[in-house]
Design a protein around this motif. Sequence first.
Motif: not given
Length: 229
Positions: A112-116
């Motif tokens: 989730k920290d990559v996909t936002g």
Amino acid sequence: EPDRDLEGLRVLISAGGTREPLDPVRFIGNRSSGKQGVALAEAAVARGAEVTFVGAHLEIEPPRGATIHSVETAEELRVEMIALLPEADLVIMAAAVADYRPRTVSEGKIKKDVTGDVLTLELVKNPDILAELAASKAEHQVVVGFAAETARTQEELLSLGRAKVARKRCDYLVLNTVGWTEGFATDGNTIMVLDRDGHRVIEAEGTKLSVAHSILTAVSTRTPSEIAV
Ligand code: C5P
């Protein structure tokens, strides 16, 4: 129930719900328990049939007395069913097959920290296994599909069923309503069987095992006794 009346009949049954992976730890699934398919397999075994059971994710024990194959995705189920088709006299597609699968499967866990804040999934349609089996079967083989519909009336259910049987070209279609009290994960079931012309062959209500026996009787009889349409 008739004793060993299916002796010698080779029955191939798929059941449960397929799971379509998104990444190594996540999937898109459905609420199918596999209960009606397991009941069909156990009923067929009790009547002397030689039963091969292909289970996608099941919430209950696989049927006793059957040869068990396990699959995960719709594509795996498709490959297995096509491979087993030549050895079957009667094929029953009771599995809840995912209509769509993710276009790509992430090799690593989606972070989730990559996909936002918004993650958009792109899904592609899975092949229709039932239609494919019905199209490639030999003359003597009987292919049966299931349809779980959220219809409000019997008439609506019938017309949905007739459209589906015409589209998939299976020999029989077992119709039931889902979404409220009947259907997924329950012990009872109310069904109607349509033949390939859309005629009602039987209606049955009761435990999934008693319904299974009624379905087997209906689809293993060569000349279905049509009831009022
Ligand atoms: O179109 P629908 O999913 O309602 O059709 C249900 C029937 O078709 C079931 O017998 C199910 O096992 C089968 N099916 C299939 N392949 C799909 C979707 C459904 O064989 N991709």
